[in-house]
Design an enzyme around this catalytic site. Structure first.
Site, PDB file in Angstrom:
ATOM      1  CB  SER A  10     -19.709  31.768  21.441  1.00 15.93           C
ATOM      2  OG  SER A  10     -20.825  31.538  20.613  1.00 15.93           O
ATOM      3  CG  HIS A  35     -22.208  34.860  23.394  1.00 14.99           C
ATOM      4  ND1 HIS A  35     -22.460  36.218  23.489  1.00 14.99           N
ATOM      5  CD2 HIS A  35     -22.510  34.514  22.124  1.00 14.99           C
ATOM      6  CE1 HIS A  35     -22.887  36.658  22.318  1.00 14.99           C
ATOM      7  NE2 HIS A  35     -22.928  35.646  21.465  1.00 14.99           N
ATOM      8  CG  ASP A  37     -24.286  32.924  19.253  1.00 15.58           C
ATOM      9  OD1 ASP A  37     -24.387  34.153  19.414  1.00 15.58           O
ATOM     10  OD2 ASP A  37     -23.196  32.323  19.240  1.00 15.58           O
ATOM     11  CG  MET A  39     -28.482  32.268  15.359  1.00 11.89           C
ATOM     12  SD  MET A  39     -27.239  31.701  14.175  1.00 11.89           S
ATOM     13  CE  MET A  39     -25.733  32.160  15.048  1.00 11.89           C
ATOM     14  CG  HIS A  68     -25.957  37.460  20.272  1.00 14.97           C
ATOM     15  ND1 HIS A  68     -24.888  37.177  19.440  1.00 14.97           N
ATOM     16  CD2 HIS A  68     -26.560  38.553  19.731  1.00 14.97           C
ATOM     17  CE1 HIS A  68     -24.849  38.039  18.448  1.00 14.97           C
ATOM     18  NE2 HIS A  68     -25.858  38.888  18.598  1.00 14.97           N
ATOM     19  CG  MET A  70     -27.878  37.118  16.246  1.00 12.04           C
ATOM     20  SD  MET A  70     -26.472  36.034  15.944  1.00 12.04           S
ATOM     21  CE  MET A  70     -26.551  35.038  17.412  1.00 12.04           C
ATOM     22  CG  MET A 139     -22.901  41.420  15.632  1.00  8.34           C
ATOM     23  SD  MET A 139     -22.603  39.998  16.710  1.00  8.34           S
ATOM     24  CE  MET A 139     -21.986  38.769  15.560  1.00  8.34           C
ATOM     25  N   GLY A 144     -24.644  34.965  12.223  1.00  6.05           N
ATOM     26  CA  GLY A 144     -25.278  33.784  11.627  1.00  6.05           C
ATOM     27  C   GLY A 144     -24.467  32.513  11.779  1.00  6.05           C
ATOM     28  CG  PHE A 145     -23.108  30.806   9.479  1.00  9.94           C
ATOM     29  CD1 PHE A 145     -23.702  29.541   9.455  1.00  9.94           C
ATOM     30  CD2 PHE A 145     -23.670  31.827   8.723  1.00  9.94           C
ATOM     31  CE1 PHE A 145     -24.841  29.311   8.688  1.00  9.94           C
ATOM     32  CE2 PHE A 145     -24.807  31.606   7.951  1.00  9.94           C
ATOM     33  CZ  PHE A 145     -25.386  30.343   7.932  1.00  9.94           C
ATOM     34  CG  ASP A 178     -20.474  37.408  19.027  1.00  8.96           C
ATOM     35  OD1 ASP A 178     -19.726  36.421  18.906  1.00  8.96           O
ATOM     36  OD2 ASP A 178     -21.724  37.319  19.076  1.00  8.96           O
ATOM     37  N   GLY A 179     -17.266  37.454  17.150  1.00  9.28           N
ATOM     38  CA  GLY A 179     -17.015  36.972  15.790  1.00  9.28           C
ATOM     39  C   GLY A 179     -15.545  37.031  15.428  1.00  9.28           C
ATOM     40  N   GLY A 200     -16.036  31.530  20.159  1.00 10.47           N
ATOM     41  CA  GLY A 200     -16.630  30.211  19.943  1.00 10.47           C
ATOM     42  C   GLY A 200     -15.587  29.234  19.447  1.00 10.47           C
TER      43      GLY A 200
HETATM   44  C1  DX5 Z   1     -22.105  34.620  15.222  1.00  9.24           C
HETATM   45  C2  DX5 Z   1     -22.322  34.457  16.692  1.00  9.24           C
HETATM   46  C3  DX5 Z   1     -21.077  34.295  17.479  1.00  9.24           C
HETATM   47  C4  DX5 Z   1     -20.282  33.066  17.135  1.00  9.24           C
HETATM   48  C5  DX5 Z   1     -18.838  33.415  17.229  1.00  9.24           C
HETATM   49  O1  DX5 Z   1     -23.284  34.993  14.611  1.00  9.24           O
HETATM   50  O2  DX5 Z   1     -23.031  35.556  17.228  1.00  9.24           O
HETATM   51  O3  DX5 Z   1     -21.333  34.332  18.886  1.00  9.24           O
HETATM   52  O4  DX5 Z   1     -20.498  31.977  17.979  1.00  9.24           O
HETATM   53  O5  DX5 Z   1     -18.093  32.331  16.818  1.00  9.24           O
HETATM   54  P1  DX5 Z   1     -16.535  32.483  16.478  1.00  9.24           P
HETATM   55  O6  DX5 Z   1     -15.857  32.878  17.750  1.00  9.24           O
HETATM   56  O7  DX5 Z   1     -16.152  31.123  16.009  1.00  9.24           O
HETATM   57  O8  DX5 Z   1     -16.416  33.520  15.421  1.00  9.24           O
HETATM   58 ZN    ZN Z   2     -23.136  35.747  19.404  1.00 11.75          ZN
END
Ligand code: DX5
Ligand code: ZN
Length: 227
Positions: A10, A35, A37, A39, A68, A70, A139, A144-145, A178-179, A200
């Site tokens: 990610s 991947h 993200d 947002m 992805h 969001m 998820m 978001g983060f 994811d997450g 990520g």
């Molecule tokens: C969160 C994202 C993820 C994020 C995961 O909203 O969709 O893809 O990058 O990051 P880590 O692996 O650090 O939780």
């Molecule tokens: Zn993601």
């Protein structure tokens, strides 16, 4: 049952001023896909990148790219993301009242469709979409983060999705998580039925990307989902 596990880096956790470098690092570390993200500061309280940047990433790698989304109004982004050259577009079931028609549109554009669900969303909301998608992205944090803690209460949802796919004869559909995916949580997710690990901070937060990817792969070696 043995399901081949893929790793998606990610890029949210990469250095956005040196994206090409982050892409290359993941590529030479042998990840299976990237991947991305997307947002919009509406669907989630954060803002990242859109089609122009994705287009630039496309030029840097031949790895499969997943967008992805969001975002609210995901229909605004589907054509542009397809034009930018992504291989997979994942929409959130919570972001639209017409998930099936968006999924069909993604497919018509020659892109694989994915559907994602937030930790608070029940699996029942996506069951009717299962035979139309290539990926279900569960998820395991609230979106978001990056760098949040994996929510273990999402594990039964991974199992429920994998079981539904199995009972419908759709074992080729990937279940992505994811997450908060790291060497401790990845085996739990794979045991529950996940086949794509999106990571990520576990990858880019490490000072050795290749070692981090290797560690993730090793953590799920021999781990399998049992129907
Ligand atoms: C969160 C994202 C993820 C994020 C995961 O909203 O969709 O893809 O990058 O990051 P880590 O692996 O650090 O939780
Ligand atoms: Zn993601």
């Amino acid at each position: 049952m043995f399901l081949r596990v893929k790793i998606a880096a990610s890029i949210l956790s990469a250095d956005f001023a040196r994206l090409a470098e982050g892409v290359k690092q993941a590529e030479s570390a042998g990840v299976d896909m990237l991947h991305i993200d997307v947002m919009d500061a509406h669907f989630v309280p954060n803002m990242t990148i859109g089609p122009p940047v994705v287009k630039c990433i496309r030029k840097e790698t031949r790895l499969p790219l997943e967008a992805h989304l969001m975002v609210d109004n995901p229909e605004w982004f589907i054509n542009e993301m397809a034009k930018a050259g992504v291989d997979i577009i994942t929409i959130h079931v919570e972001s639209t009242r017409r998930p099936l028609s968006l999924i069909r549109r993604i497919r018509e554009l020659g892109v694989k469709p994915g559907v994602s669900l937030n930790p608070a969303t029940e699996v029942g909301k996506i069951v009717r979409l299962l035979d139309s998608v290539s990926i279900v992205l569960v998820m395991t944090v609230n979106p978001g983060f990056g760098a949040q803690r994996f929510m273990p209460e999402t594990l039964p949802k991974i199992t429920a999705v994998r079981r539904s796919l199995f009972s419908k004869g759709l074992s080729n559909v990937d279940v992505a998580v994811d997450g908060g995916v790291n060497v401790d949580t990845a085996p739990l997710a794979v045991k529950a039925g996940a086949t794509i690990l999106v990571a990520g901070s576990a990858i880019y937060g490490s000072n050795n990307v290749a070692k981090a990817v290797k560690g993730l792969r090793k953590s799920v070696e021999g781990v399998r989902w049992e129907p």
